[in-house]
Write an enzyme that holds these catalytic residues in place. Structure first.
Site, PDB file in Angstrom:
ATOM      1  N   ARG A 127       6.058 -13.128   9.059  1.00 50.80           N
ATOM      2  CA  ARG A 127       6.763 -11.885   8.758  1.00 50.80           C
ATOM      3  C   ARG A 127       8.091 -11.859   9.507  1.00 50.80           C
ATOM      4  O   ARG A 127       8.312 -12.591  10.468  1.00 50.80           O
ATOM      5  CB  ARG A 127       5.910 -10.689   9.159  1.00 50.80           C
ATOM      6  CG  ARG A 127       5.560 -10.661  10.644  1.00 50.80           C
ATOM      7  CD  ARG A 127       5.237  -9.276  11.181  1.00 50.80           C
ATOM      8  NE  ARG A 127       4.940  -8.279  10.200  1.00 50.80           N
ATOM      9  CZ  ARG A 127       3.720  -7.828   9.918  1.00 50.80           C
ATOM     10  NH1 ARG A 127       2.686  -8.341  10.557  1.00 50.80           N
ATOM     11  NH2 ARG A 127       3.531  -6.901   9.037  1.00 50.80           N
ATOM     12  N   LYS A 143       4.847   0.190  10.941  1.00 44.68           N
ATOM     13  CA  LYS A 143       4.835   1.508  10.303  1.00 44.68           C
ATOM     14  C   LYS A 143       4.509   2.589  11.322  1.00 44.68           C
ATOM     15  O   LYS A 143       5.061   3.677  11.282  1.00 44.68           O
ATOM     16  CB  LYS A 143       3.774   1.533   9.192  1.00 44.68           C
ATOM     17  CG  LYS A 143       4.255   0.973   7.872  1.00 44.68           C
ATOM     18  CD  LYS A 143       3.152   1.114   6.814  1.00 44.68           C
ATOM     19  CE  LYS A 143       3.515   0.345   5.554  1.00 44.68           C
ATOM     20  NZ  LYS A 143       2.383   0.258   4.602  1.00 44.68           N
ATOM     21  N   GLU A 173       0.877  -1.160   0.000  1.00 45.07           N
ATOM     22  CA  GLU A 173       0.000   0.000   0.000  1.00 45.07           C
ATOM     23  C   GLU A 173       0.923   1.221   0.000  1.00 45.07           C
ATOM     24  O   GLU A 173       1.846   1.283   0.813  1.00 45.07           O
ATOM     25  CB  GLU A 173      -0.884   0.025   1.255  1.00 45.07           C
ATOM     26  CG  GLU A 173      -1.828   1.214   1.239  1.00 45.07           C
ATOM     27  CD  GLU A 173      -2.638   1.387   2.523  1.00 45.07           C
ATOM     28  OE1 GLU A 173      -2.293   0.759   3.540  1.00 45.07           O
ATOM     29  OE2 GLU A 173      -3.608   2.169   2.487  1.00 45.07           O
TER      30      GLU A 173
END
Length: 569
Positions: A275, A285, A42
């Site tokens: 991950r 983030k 994104e």
RNA sequence: UGUCCCAUGGUGUAAUUGGCAACACGUCUGUUUUUGGUACAGAAGAGUUUAGGUUCGAAACCUAAUGGGACAACCA
């Protein structure tokens, strides 16, 4: 070729469970043997080392199976996204060494198709417009342990739904007034199957489609279809999307059911992996943004950041990050990787590539009392013992040199191979010297060291062949250039700063993660260009910062050399 | 009072799919070295979370327990 041969010939060929799943699909001749993956960020932030793992995985899977990997921006939420991120993401992916077929793709390219499919679902009674507020819908969702309840708007007529959805699209309603929902099962044990939202109203300009749309698809109604449109065969994502997989499959099934011509198209399959987590840093983030906004770091590309741009500025090479991603492996269990592995990867790479230079990071002056005043000479010094083709250079030598403060010790233990009064050691590529004394200030700090040299011991000259154990680096004082050196250390002093119950990650910030010092470096370094990389002999690997100029040299420490002596102490 | 996923040296990943656990990082020893780096040689460190079961044989298959994780954004 058997597996052993593959392993021996190419270190990058390493099996993992995704590899094996693709092998199985190929064996069953699924999708006619095609393999196409995708990396779907994104565009709402900068890429970090965790994304780098995903990028390496997806792109190398594409390469290994003779397919490719698309770069696709999942830009379904205009309020958070921006072209700035699109550009930085493209740059980072390419810098890492990967390329995608054709132009980069965008979810927004498919908005018309997505809208048409949404209408098709409505027609088939699989979707409805809900007039309730977000709060009401949330409360009807139930909890993971209790079933939800159905919306009173769930059984509107197809006609009404179509009319309402079209008017949503046309901007007749305010944001939050209505949503489009899939009609699945409000009692499903999987929360994501309890009539998930497909579309919401957003009156906000999109970075690519401007004000064309007033409705935007949610992730779940977009991602799988984007994969489907592009002919992705394996849609690889992280573990938290595992619970979304039934929905991913459900939407695809509905779409194919609504249009028989789609039946023979490649059908993507979602596979999840764990991950990447790294110790002594954070990866979310939100937390990274916090570091930037609170000025704890200088920006997204601060060399202490685990971002791709930060690592780049720190001096990490694409090769080193790729080997790291490879060594880290791919699995379904989540764990934490030791940064020491990352560091070993960059040392390994730079050991082969980086030119050695002399730089004294914590200088103390050493005067060679029997070397003629005003005399200078140039000694030959090899650029890289690991790579003869890198040649050698001339290094100025004179009566006064700087050496590293901790290369001298007044009361040295016998195991100390460096300089101490009365002991002989070699100034690398120059002469053997013997320390004869020192001068201290009133506080007892050493100001200067004195030594004599033996002209017979010049490097390269074969006249003297006595064993000299210690060798240190140095810089001629008269020729030395000042350079700003930024010595970076880990950003946090806790190995899991984000995983503490009663503490915030900011509580564990390492106050000494950046030390700025002035070093004395050899004059050849004035020629160095931003991003050039060097090994400061016996100290560590450094790269020229982007803000460096020949008048004001700035070096970032990428990583220190391993230090066996420090361990012994 | 749920559903799903996961569990192998300190860390991470393997184990040719049921044949007595390997590789990397880290640690420790030595050798070489004009970098206490590199390279090289070697060592220690797990008997695979636990308990049952299947089998001649289980890290792998089955069951349960335990521990960890994910899921209730009009985020992705």
């Amino acid at each position: 070729m058997n597996k052993e041969q593959v392993d021996a010939s190419s270190e990058t060929v390493k099996t993992n469970f995704i590899h094996q799943e693709i092998d199985k699909d190929l064996a069953e001749n699924k999708n006619g043997g095609a393999v196409l993956t995708r990396f779907p960020p994104e565009p709402n932030g900068y890429l970090h080392i965790g994304h780098a793992k995903s990028i390496c995985l997806n792109f190398s899977l594409g390469q290994q199976f003779g397919g490719a990997c698309n770069l696709r921006f999942d830009d379904t939420n205009p309020v958070k996204e921006d072209v700035e991120y699109v550009d930085s993401i493209k740059e980072d992916v390419q810098w890492l060494g990967f390329d995608w077929p054709g132009e980069a793709k965008f979810a927004s390219d498919y908005f018309d198709q997505l809208y048409a499919w949404a209408v098709a679902l409505i027609r088939n009674g699989k979707a409805y417009v809900d007039d309730q507020s977000a709060e009401t819908i949330a409360s009807q969702k139930g909890t993971p342990t209790t079933p939800g309840t159905e919306s009173p708007f769930r059984n509107r007529s197809v006609e009404e739904n179509i009319d309402l959805f079209e008017r949503m699209k046309n901007g007749e309603f305010k944001a939050g007034e209505k949503v489009l929902r899939a009609k699945i099962d409000m009692t499903s044990p999987n929360m994501h199957m309890r009539d998930p939202l497909m579309y919401r109203i957003i009156h906000s300009d999109h970075h690519r489609t401007g004000d064309k749309w007033c409705v935007y698809p949610m992730y779940d109604f977009a991602h799988g279809q984007e994969d489907f449109i592009e002919g992705i065969t394996h849609s690889i994502c992280t573990l938290e999307f595992e619970v979304h997989r039934p929905l991913y499959d459900w939407f695809l099934t509905q779409i194919i059911e609504a249009d028989a011509s789609l039946k023979d198209r490649v059908r993507p399959r979602q596979i999840e992996f764990a991950r990447l987590n790294l110790n002594y840093t954070v990866m979310s983030k939100r937390k990274l943004l916090e570091l930037v906004e609170k000025n704890i770091v200088s920006g997204w590309d601060d060399p202490r950041m685990p971002t791709v741009s930060g690592l780049r500025r720190r001096g990490y090479t694409p090769e080193s990050i790729r080997t790291f991603a490879d060594k880290v492996g791919v699995a379904r269990r989540d764990g934490v990787i030791d940064v020491a592995l990352l560091e070993s990867c960059i040392r390994e790479d730079l050991n082969k590539k980086a030119a050695r230079v002399n730089a004294v990071v914590d200088p103390i002056k050493l005067i060679i009392t029997n070397y003629p005043e005003g005399q200078e000479e140039y000694v030959d010094i090899i650029n890289n013992p690991e790579d003869e083709s890198m040649g050698s250079r001339k290094l100025p030598f004179s009566r006064e040199v700087y050496i590293e403060r901790d290369d001298f010790m007044e009361d040295a233990p016998k195991k100390f191979f460096r300089l101490t009064v009365g002991k002989e050691l070699r100034l690398k590529a120059a002469y053997a010297i013997t320390c004869t004394g020192l001068k201290k200030d009133e506080n007892g700090n050493i100001e200067e060291l004195y030594a004599t040299y033996d002209p017979e011991t010049k490097s390269g000259a074969t006249t003297v062949d006595r064993k000299i154990k210690g060798v240190i680096h140095w810089v001629s004082a008269a020729h030395a250039v000042d350079a700003e050196v930024r010595v970076y250390d880990r950003l946090y002093n806790h190995e899991a700063p984000a995983a503490q119950k009663d503490a915030d990650h900011l509580d564990f910030i390492n106050k000494d993660s950046l030390k700025t010092i002035t070093a004395k470096v050899e004059p050849s370094l004035t020629e160095a260009k931003p991003l050039d990389q060097f090994q400061f002999q016996r100290v560590g690997y450094f790269c020229v910062d982007k803000d460096s100029t020949s008048d004001k040299l700035i070096f970032n420490r990428t990583v220190a050399l391993k230090d066996g002596w420090a361990k012994k102490k």
